[in-house]
Design a protein around this motif. Structure first.
Motif, PDB file in Angstrom:
ATOM      1  N   SER A  86       1.510   3.934  -3.006  1.00 16.31           N
ATOM      2  CA  SER A  86       1.278   5.351  -2.792  1.00 16.31           C
ATOM      3  C   SER A  86       2.475   6.171  -3.280  1.00 16.31           C
ATOM      4  N   ALA A  87       3.689   5.667  -3.005  1.00 15.88           N
ATOM      5  CA  ALA A  87       4.893   6.369  -3.450  1.00 15.88           C
ATOM      6  C   ALA A  87       5.008   6.316  -4.975  1.00 15.88           C
ATOM      7  N   ASP A 129       2.667   6.246  -7.113  1.00 18.71           N
ATOM      8  CA  ASP A 129       1.734   7.220  -7.691  1.00 18.71           C
ATOM      9  C   ASP A 129       2.423   8.569  -7.865  1.00 18.71           C
ATOM     10  N   ASN A 130       3.158   8.985  -6.810  1.00 20.70           N
ATOM     11  CA  ASN A 130       3.869  10.266  -6.877  1.00 20.70           C
ATOM     12  C   ASN A 130       4.988  10.239  -7.909  1.00 20.70           C
ATOM     13  N   LEU A 131       5.741   9.129  -7.895  1.00 19.82           N
ATOM     14  CA  LEU A 131       6.905   9.051  -8.776  1.00 19.82           C
ATOM     15  C   LEU A 131       6.478   9.097 -10.241  1.00 19.82           C
ATOM     16  N   ARG A 132       5.397   8.382 -10.551  1.00 18.46           N
ATOM     17  CA  ARG A 132       4.921   8.379 -11.941  1.00 18.46           C
ATOM     18  C   ARG A 132       4.458   9.766 -12.353  1.00 18.46           C
ATOM     19  N   LYS A 133       3.757  10.418 -11.432  1.00 18.57           N
ATOM     20  CA  LYS A 133       3.254  11.756 -11.742  1.00 18.57           C
ATOM     21  C   LYS A 133       4.425  12.716 -11.942  1.00 18.57           C
ATOM     22  N   ALA A 134       5.411  12.606 -11.042  1.00 23.12           N
ATOM     23  CA  ALA A 134       6.559  13.504 -11.137  1.00 23.12           C
ATOM     24  C   ALA A 134       7.325  13.254 -12.424  1.00 23.12           C
ATOM     25  N   VAL A 176       0.834  -1.200   0.000  1.00 22.30           N
ATOM     26  CA  VAL A 176       0.000   0.000   0.000  1.00 22.30           C
ATOM     27  C   VAL A 176       0.873   1.256   0.000  1.00 22.30           C
ATOM     28  N   THR A 177       1.869   1.284   0.903  1.00 21.54           N
ATOM     29  CA  THR A 177       2.748   2.451   0.956  1.00 21.54           C
ATOM     30  C   THR A 177       3.599   2.550  -0.309  1.00 21.54           C
TER      31      THR A 177
END
Lengths: 317, 383
Positions: B353-354, B356-361, B349-350
């Motif tokens: 969640s990380a 998600d951020n990395l792909r967006k960034a 889960v964590t």
């Protein structure tokens, strides 16, 4: 009448494993934590027959409040059937005689590692979150004595600074799970490593949340109907994990928090992380009578309470 | 028992535990007694870190875990936390210890004398390979005459530690009389029941002295050694000398709850080390400062390294790795080992969640020339 009849039957351990002194201490600390939302209350934290760092904080909270009438649900990463959840559930049931369940709505106590269930919790329900690191300031101040002073002064400038730095470097906030929140407009709090998807569920919630770190010997709480706001700027908002385009391979449902399963040929499939919710969807699909409660997010991914998540273009702001 | 949501997970747990047990063979009372009798230093280490003096239970814990030290310590601690406080023993004074080994590196000779006692210090570290060929290596084959006129410890009559001992004054007493060390605080020792107890209350920093010494007493031997060695090797502020190292038996003296008469409930093996710092004397203060660590069981490495850390922690501005909070948090064996192995638990889960951020960034937010961040900026995230 004989003496033997009057005495308690032999017990190897106290009810709920903890002795009366430990239980009393925990209950007092929990009351204090509820009275000061988001404030980390130190407690002695006894060793349990479970490895430290494996949920002993949550376990102590659960064991100190559970009674024979309780119905307990234990999840790890959203799953009831993971070995760790099964192990903790087995221990709680063995030491307290509580009934156990996978149904979120039926549970009076839900002990969880890293997730809040998808179905909305109601008044009278208790969510116990296992906490690895209670200190939201740890990344900017590893010394706990100094971090305590910063909390006392509500000096959170370094957190805002780190948020700003993330924005400058990456164009977005990079905190994944454990997204820091301000509770009751006073204390900065780590909501435990729940995904950002779950963070808004703590805001003005009907249920009580107790967060307990056994190894770090701190517990804190969010009482019902308390403000819990993720830190964000007035013009750059907190965002939850994007679930758009993800469809659960088991239920066909969308807009719930998904586990990503890498596929051998490349690409990924997805399944809903909350296994208790999946069970209910499957039962309903089979035509069995199932009461599925209202969820935090609807099928379009809108959070149930408007205005809570500002950083989404889905019209609920 | 109420309905338990039995799932695949629970069967897997049972099978896994069963497999582990089969690999280390059957448990028996004989095995437990053999461990207790013949591996006393191992038993001592587990008792010290488990902070429970119970040689039989420590031996059982070792047998039950197949010799996994951290698991054995946890077993003992978890058992300990269920035990009520029946009584508080009277304080033990150094001079009253029944001492079997006592070394001072500070003086060639000391009042009462240096006692080498049981030790491998001057042994040649050669494997006794003959044992593998069936040769028996018995005590006594060295033909050394051990003195026998002194009384033997009745509590340890049948143990490997059945060794002569004597009571000896503390070296520090002589130094205090000479004005080299601060005098002991006047008055009677504190009421044992009133001492801060690190197992019953959370530690906060700066810690009460009792909490510091209790934490060192139950600290991980390897952890104390690692941090202590860093101090000895050059990161330390002090240049200590071993003032006195002692192994001995402490009388466990209780007061009868009705008559108030003091009586002995037995003897426990204890070790302690005192180191003195010779480099930090300020005008107007005693020239020497003491560092101290004691533990139950005989553990020389831990007490010497712990005593040096005690000195470091009291220094005005210690190296970050020798600050009290750093030392005491990170040498806690149950907490550190538990947290280390918790990384085996699922973290998807964590991690998701990380991701998600990395792909967006990597997609939208990334600027020209910016690389993907290797880790999320917050250390406190994926635990």
């Amino acid at each position: 009448m004989t003496l033997a009849e009057l005495t308690h039957p032999r017990q190897d351990y106290s009810y709920g494993f903890l002795d009366a002194f430990a239980r009393r201490e925990l209950r007092r600390r929990i009351l204090k934590a509820i009275a000061i939302p988001g404030y980390q209350v130190p407690y002695a934290s006894r060793e349990l027959p479970i490895a430290r760092g494996w949920g002993t904080g949550g376990l102590q909270a659960t064991l100190s409040v559970a009674g024979p009438q309780d119905v307990v649900k234990v999840i790890d990463q959203g799953a009831d059937d993971s070995v760790n959840a099964a192990n903790l559930r087995r221990f709680i049931a063995r030491m307290t005689g509580v009934e156990t369940t996978t149904d979120t709505a039926r549970a009076t106590i839900i002990q969880s590692r890293h997730r809040v269930p998808e179905e909305r919790l109601a008044e009278g329900q208790l969510l116990v979150l296992q906490v690895p690191d209670p200190e939201p300031l740890r990344a900017v101040q590893p010394d706990s004595s100094q971090a305590r002073e910063m909390h006392a002064d509500a000096d959170y400038a370094q957190m805002w600074l780190s948020l700003y730095e993330q924005l400058v470097r990456f164009g977005r906030f990079m905190q994944g799970a454990s997204y820091p929140v301000i509770v009751n407009r006073r204390y900065l709090m780590s909501p435990s490593p729940i995904p950002r998807w779950d963070t808004p569920a703590l805001h003005q919630s009907a249920h009580l949340t107790i967060l307990s770190a056994g190894r770090e010997k701190r517990l804190y709480a969010v009482p019902p109907y308390t403000d819990v706001r993720p830190i964000e700027f007035d013009d750059v908002f907190f965002q939850v994990e994007d679930q758009a385009g993800r469809v659960c391979m088991i239920t066909g449902a969308a807009q719930k928090f998904m586990d990503e399963l890498p596929q051998p040929g490349g690409g990924s499939r997805f399944r809903i992380s909350d296994t208790g919710y999946v069970e209910k969807l499957l039962a309903a699909a089979r035509g069995e009578p199932t009461a599925i409660g209202p969820t935090y997010y609807d099928d379009q991914g809108r959070f149930w309470m408007p205005g809570v998540i500002r950083g989404r273009g889905d019209g609920d702001s | 028992m109420a309905y338990v949501a039995a799932r695949g997970g629970e069967r897997a747990i049972a099978a896994s535990e069963e497999l582990h047990g089969r690999l280390s063979g059957p448990l028996s009372g004989e095995l437990v007694r053999a461990i207790e009798r013949q591996l006393p230093y191992l038993v001592d280490r587990v008792m010290g870190e488990g902070s429970l003096y119970a040689p039989e239970l420590a031996a059982l814990a070792l047998a039950q875990t197949g010799g996994d030290l951290y698991e054995a310590v946890l077993l003992l601690r978890a058992y300990r936390s269920t035990q009520p406080r029946i009584a508080y023993a009277q304080p033990v004074r150094q001079g009253e210890l029944r001492t079997v080994r006592r070394i001072s590196a500070a003086f060639k000779d000391i009042p009462g004398g240096q006692i080498l006692g049981p030790s491998l210090d001057y042994s040649h570290r050669l494997l006794k390979l003959g044992v593998l060929d069936g040769q028996n290596v018995e005590l006594g084959m060295l033909n050394v005459e051990l003195p026998s006129e002194q009384e033997t410890s009745s509590a340890d009559e049948h143990s490997a530690f059945n060794i002569q001992h004597s009571t000896l004054p503390a070296v520090a007493d002589w130094q205090r009389a000479e004005g080299l060390l601060e005098p002991l605080p006047a008055g009677e020792p504190a009421d044992p029941a009133g001492l801060p107890d690190v197992t019953r209350e959370p530690i906060s920093f700066p810690a009460p002295r009792a909490h510091r010494l209790q934490s060192l007493a139950r600290a991980d031997t390897g952890g104390v050694l690692a941090l202590g060695y860093a101090s000895m090797r050059g990161y330390g502020m002090s240049h200590p000398t071993v003032n006195e190292l002692r192994l001995g038996y402490a009388e466990l003296t209780l007061r009868h709850p009705v008559t108030g008469v003091a009586f002995s409930a037995g003897r426990v093996r204890v070790s302690q080390a005192e180191v003195v710092d010779t480099g930090a004397g300020k005008p107007g203060e005693s020239p020497l400062r003491l560092g101290f660590t004691a533990t139950i069981g005989w553990n020389e490495v831990k007490t010497i390294a712990g005593a040096m850390l005690d000195l470091e922690m009291s220094a005005p501005d210690p190296h970050p790795a020798h600050r009290e909070e750093f030392v005491l948090y990170h040498t806690e064996p149950v907490e550190s080992s538990g947290f280390c192995i918790h990384y085996k638990l699922p973290h998807y889960v964590t991690f998701g969640s990380a991701l998600d951020n990395l792909r967006k960034a990597a997609g939208e937010g990334r600027r020209e020339g910016e690389t993907l961040p290797e880790a999320t900026p917050s250390a406190g995230e994926a635990k």
